[in-house]
Design a protein around this motif. Sequence first.
Motif, PDB file in Angstrom:
ATOM      1  N   LYS A   3       0.849  -1.196   0.000  1.00 39.81           N
ATOM      2  CA  LYS A   3       0.000   0.000   0.000  1.00 39.81           C
ATOM      3  C   LYS A   3       0.882   1.243   0.000  1.00 39.81           C
ATOM      4  O   LYS A   3       1.939   1.263   0.632  1.00 39.81           O
ATOM      5  CB  LYS A   3      -0.893   0.014   1.244  1.00 39.81           C
ATOM      6  CG  LYS A   3      -1.766  -1.200   1.376  1.00 39.81           C
ATOM      7  CD  LYS A   3      -3.015  -1.022   0.590  1.00 39.81           C
ATOM      8  CE  LYS A   3      -3.941  -2.193   0.883  1.00 39.81           C
ATOM      9  NZ  LYS A   3      -4.938  -2.402  -0.074  1.00 39.81           N
ATOM     10  N   PRO A   4       0.458   2.306  -0.675  1.00 34.44           N
ATOM     11  CA  PRO A   4       1.261   3.533  -0.672  1.00 34.44           C
ATOM     12  C   PRO A   4       1.207   4.231   0.685  1.00 34.44           C
ATOM     13  O   PRO A   4       0.203   4.152   1.392  1.00 34.44           O
ATOM     14  CB  PRO A   4       0.617   4.387  -1.756  1.00 34.44           C
ATOM     15  CG  PRO A   4      -0.780   3.882  -1.872  1.00 34.44           C
ATOM     16  CD  PRO A   4      -0.734   2.424  -1.512  1.00 34.44           C
ATOM     17  N   VAL A   5       2.312   4.897   1.020  1.00 37.45           N
ATOM     18  CA  VAL A   5       2.388   5.682   2.254  1.00 37.45           C
ATOM     19  C   VAL A   5       2.921   7.074   1.928  1.00 37.45           C
ATOM     20  O   VAL A   5       3.581   7.283   0.908  1.00 37.45           O
ATOM     21  CB  VAL A   5       3.297   5.025   3.319  1.00 37.45           C
ATOM     22  CG1 VAL A   5       2.749   3.685   3.770  1.00 37.45           C
ATOM     23  CG2 VAL A   5       4.726   4.894   2.832  1.00 37.45           C
ATOM     24  N   ARG A   6       2.617   8.001   2.809  1.00 31.75           N
ATOM     25  CA  ARG A   6       3.248   9.315   2.798  1.00 31.75           C
ATOM     26  C   ARG A   6       4.161   9.332   4.011  1.00 31.75           C
ATOM     27  O   ARG A   6       3.929   8.619   4.983  1.00 31.75           O
ATOM     28  CB  ARG A   6       2.202  10.419   2.868  1.00 31.75           C
ATOM     29  CG  ARG A   6       1.438  10.560   1.568  1.00 31.75           C
ATOM     30  CD  ARG A   6       0.667  11.869   1.502  1.00 31.75           C
ATOM     31  NE  ARG A   6       0.212  12.119   0.152  1.00 31.75           N
ATOM     32  CZ  ARG A   6      -0.916  11.652  -0.377  1.00 31.75           C
ATOM     33  NH1 ARG A   6      -1.719  10.918   0.355  1.00 31.75           N
ATOM     34  NH2 ARG A   6      -1.243  11.923  -1.612  1.00 31.75           N
ATOM     35  N   ALA A   7       5.203  10.164   3.973  1.00 33.58           N
ATOM     36  CA  ALA A   7       6.184  10.161   5.052  1.00 33.58           C
ATOM     37  C   ALA A   7       6.500  11.580   5.499  1.00 33.58           C
ATOM     38  O   ALA A   7       6.498  12.512   4.695  1.00 33.58           O
ATOM     39  CB  ALA A   7       7.461   9.468   4.586  1.00 33.58           C
ATOM     40  N   ALA A   8       6.768  11.706   6.780  1.00 38.21           N
ATOM     41  CA  ALA A   8       7.139  13.005   7.348  1.00 38.21           C
ATOM     42  C   ALA A   8       8.270  12.818   8.343  1.00 38.21           C
ATOM     43  O   ALA A   8       8.362  11.799   9.015  1.00 38.21           O
ATOM     44  CB  ALA A   8       5.941  13.647   8.034  1.00 38.21           C
ATOM     45  N   LEU A   9       9.096  13.817   8.431  1.00 36.64           N
ATOM     46  CA  LEU A   9      10.153  13.880   9.426  1.00 36.64           C
ATOM     47  C   LEU A   9       9.896  15.150  10.216  1.00 36.64           C
ATOM     48  O   LEU A   9      10.126  16.252   9.726  1.00 36.64           O
ATOM     49  CB  LEU A   9      11.521  13.915   8.757  1.00 36.64           C
ATOM     50  CG  LEU A   9      12.730  13.742   9.646  1.00 36.64           C
ATOM     51  CD1 LEU A   9      12.624  12.503  10.507  1.00 36.64           C
ATOM     52  CD2 LEU A   9      13.984  13.679   8.810  1.00 36.64           C
ATOM     53  N   GLY A  10       9.323  14.981  11.391  1.00 37.42           N
ATOM     54  CA  GLY A  10       8.862  16.139  12.153  1.00 37.42           C
ATOM     55  C   GLY A  10       7.697  16.784  11.433  1.00 37.42           C
ATOM     56  O   GLY A  10       6.722  16.127  11.090  1.00 37.42           O
ATOM     57  N   GLU A  11       7.810  18.064  11.161  1.00 40.25           N
ATOM     58  CA  GLU A  11       6.751  18.818  10.470  1.00 40.25           C
ATOM     59  C   GLU A  11       6.945  18.853   8.954  1.00 40.25           C
ATOM     60  O   GLU A  11       6.152  19.450   8.242  1.00 40.25           O
ATOM     61  CB  GLU A  11       6.709  20.263  10.999  1.00 40.25           C
ATOM     62  CG  GLU A  11       6.389  20.363  12.472  1.00 40.25           C
ATOM     63  CD  GLU A  11       4.969  19.930  12.785  1.00 40.25           C
ATOM     64  OE1 GLU A  11       4.051  20.270  12.018  1.00 40.25           O
ATOM     65  OE2 GLU A  11       4.789  19.220  13.803  1.00 40.25           O
ATOM     66  N   VAL A  12       8.012  18.221   8.462  1.00 40.23           N
ATOM     67  CA  VAL A  12       8.344  18.282   7.040  1.00 40.23           C
ATOM     68  C   VAL A  12       7.858  17.031   6.321  1.00 40.23           C
ATOM     69  O   VAL A  12       8.276  15.914   6.651  1.00 40.23           O
ATOM     70  CB  VAL A  12       9.875  18.429   6.840  1.00 40.23           C
ATOM     71  CG1 VAL A  12      10.229  18.451   5.372  1.00 40.23           C
ATOM     72  CG2 VAL A  12      10.389  19.660   7.549  1.00 40.23           C
ATOM     73  N   TRP A  13       6.966  17.215   5.337  1.00 38.86           N
ATOM     74  CA  TRP A  13       6.504  16.099   4.506  1.00 38.86           C
ATOM     75  C   TRP A  13       7.549  15.819   3.448  1.00 38.86           C
ATOM     76  O   TRP A  13       8.089  16.746   2.831  1.00 38.86           O
ATOM     77  CB  TRP A  13       5.157  16.432   3.864  1.00 38.86           C
ATOM     78  CG  TRP A  13       4.062  16.409   4.869  1.00 38.86           C
ATOM     79  CD1 TRP A  13       3.569  17.472   5.562  1.00 38.86           C
ATOM     80  CD2 TRP A  13       3.363  15.261   5.338  1.00 38.86           C
ATOM     81  NE1 TRP A  13       2.591  17.055   6.436  1.00 38.86           N
ATOM     82  CE2 TRP A  13       2.440  15.700   6.311  1.00 38.86           C
ATOM     83  CE3 TRP A  13       3.421  13.904   5.038  1.00 38.86           C
ATOM     84  CZ2 TRP A  13       1.594  14.827   6.984  1.00 38.86           C
ATOM     85  CZ3 TRP A  13       2.568  13.040   5.699  1.00 38.86           C
ATOM     86  CH2 TRP A  13       1.664  13.501   6.657  1.00 38.86           C
ATOM     87  N   LEU A  14       7.866  14.550   3.232  1.00 37.93           N
ATOM     88  CA  LEU A  14       8.910  14.162   2.287  1.00 37.93           C
ATOM     89  C   LEU A  14       8.358  14.006   0.881  1.00 37.93           C
ATOM     90  O   LEU A  14       7.240  13.528   0.696  1.00 37.93           O
ATOM     91  CB  LEU A  14       9.551  12.857   2.735  1.00 37.93           C
ATOM     92  CG  LEU A  14      10.156  12.881   4.139  1.00 37.93           C
ATOM     93  CD1 LEU A  14      10.686  11.507   4.495  1.00 37.93           C
ATOM     94  CD2 LEU A  14      11.242  13.918   4.239  1.00 37.93           C
ATOM     95  N   THR A  15       9.177  14.409  -0.080  1.00 36.70           N
ATOM     96  CA  THR A  15       8.866  14.189  -1.492  1.00 36.70           C
ATOM     97  C   THR A  15      10.085  13.558  -2.153  1.00 36.70           C
ATOM     98  O   THR A  15      11.205  13.669  -1.647  1.00 36.70           O
ATOM     99  CB  THR A  15       8.510  15.500  -2.223  1.00 36.70           C
ATOM    100  OG1 THR A  15       9.601  16.413  -2.111  1.00 36.70           O
ATOM    101  CG2 THR A  15       7.243  16.129  -1.659  1.00 36.70           C
ATOM    102  N   CYS A  16       9.867  12.926  -3.267  1.00 28.94           N
ATOM    103  CA  CYS A  16      10.944  12.267  -4.006  1.00 28.94           C
ATOM    104  C   CYS A  16      11.954  13.304  -4.498  1.00 28.94           C
ATOM    105  O   CYS A  16      11.578  14.350  -5.029  1.00 28.94           O
ATOM    106  CB  CYS A  16      10.356  11.490  -5.180  1.00 28.94           C
ATOM    107  SG  CYS A  16      11.608  10.705  -6.219  1.00 28.94           S
ATOM    108  N   GLN A  17      13.237  12.993  -4.365  1.00 30.25           N
ATOM    109  CA  GLN A  17      14.296  13.882  -4.831  1.00 30.25           C
ATOM    110  C   GLN A  17      14.337  13.969  -6.349  1.00 30.25           C
ATOM    111  O   GLN A  17      14.856  14.935  -6.901  1.00 30.25           O
ATOM    112  CB  GLN A  17      15.655  13.386  -4.349  1.00 30.25           C
ATOM    113  CG  GLN A  17      15.826  13.448  -2.866  1.00 30.25           C
ATOM    114  CD  GLN A  17      17.172  12.883  -2.439  1.00 30.25           C
ATOM    115  OE1 GLN A  17      18.039  12.593  -3.254  1.00 30.25           O
ATOM    116  NE2 GLN A  17      17.345  12.718  -1.147  1.00 30.25           N
ATOM    117  N   VAL A  18      13.793  12.973  -7.041  1.00 31.97           N
ATOM    118  CA  VAL A  18      13.879  12.934  -8.493  1.00 31.97           C
ATOM    119  C   VAL A  18      12.638  13.544  -9.154  1.00 31.97           C
ATOM    120  O   VAL A  18      12.748  14.436  -9.982  1.00 31.97           O
ATOM    121  CB  VAL A  18      14.084  11.478  -8.989  1.00 31.97           C
ATOM    122  CG1 VAL A  18      14.027  11.391 -10.497  1.00 31.97           C
ATOM    123  CG2 VAL A  18      15.388  10.927  -8.454  1.00 31.97           C
ATOM    124  N   CYS A  19      11.444  13.074  -8.759  1.00 30.56           N
ATOM    125  CA  CYS A  19      10.226  13.489  -9.474  1.00 30.56           C
ATOM    126  C   CYS A  19       9.255  14.302  -8.621  1.00 30.56           C
ATOM    127  O   CYS A  19       8.193  14.676  -9.093  1.00 30.56           O
ATOM    128  CB  CYS A  19       9.518  12.270 -10.049  1.00 30.56           C
ATOM    129  SG  CYS A  19       8.710  11.243  -8.792  1.00 30.56           S
TER     130      CYS A  19
END
Length: 74
Positions: A3-19
């Motif tokens: 299943k897909p997940v979203r990820a956060a580190l503290g208050e910062v939501w992560l996005t892919c470095q490439v796309c």
Amino acid sequence: MAKPVRAALGEVWLTCQVCQGDLFREREVLLNSTGMEFMKLAWANESATGLICWRCGYVHLFVNRDIKLYRADK
């Protein structure tokens, strides 16, 4: 299929470095070292959280255990 997940580190939501995608597939990744492999102690190596971009497949590795994963509806 995972299943897909979203990820956060503290208050910062992560996005892919490439796309810049924000959906990932999660899996544990062993950080093997040659010495530990040679001594047949690979099981004792450190592990990381691998986030695989749902869109492009780029693998992001995080050793920081403060990363939070949230279930996403694709």
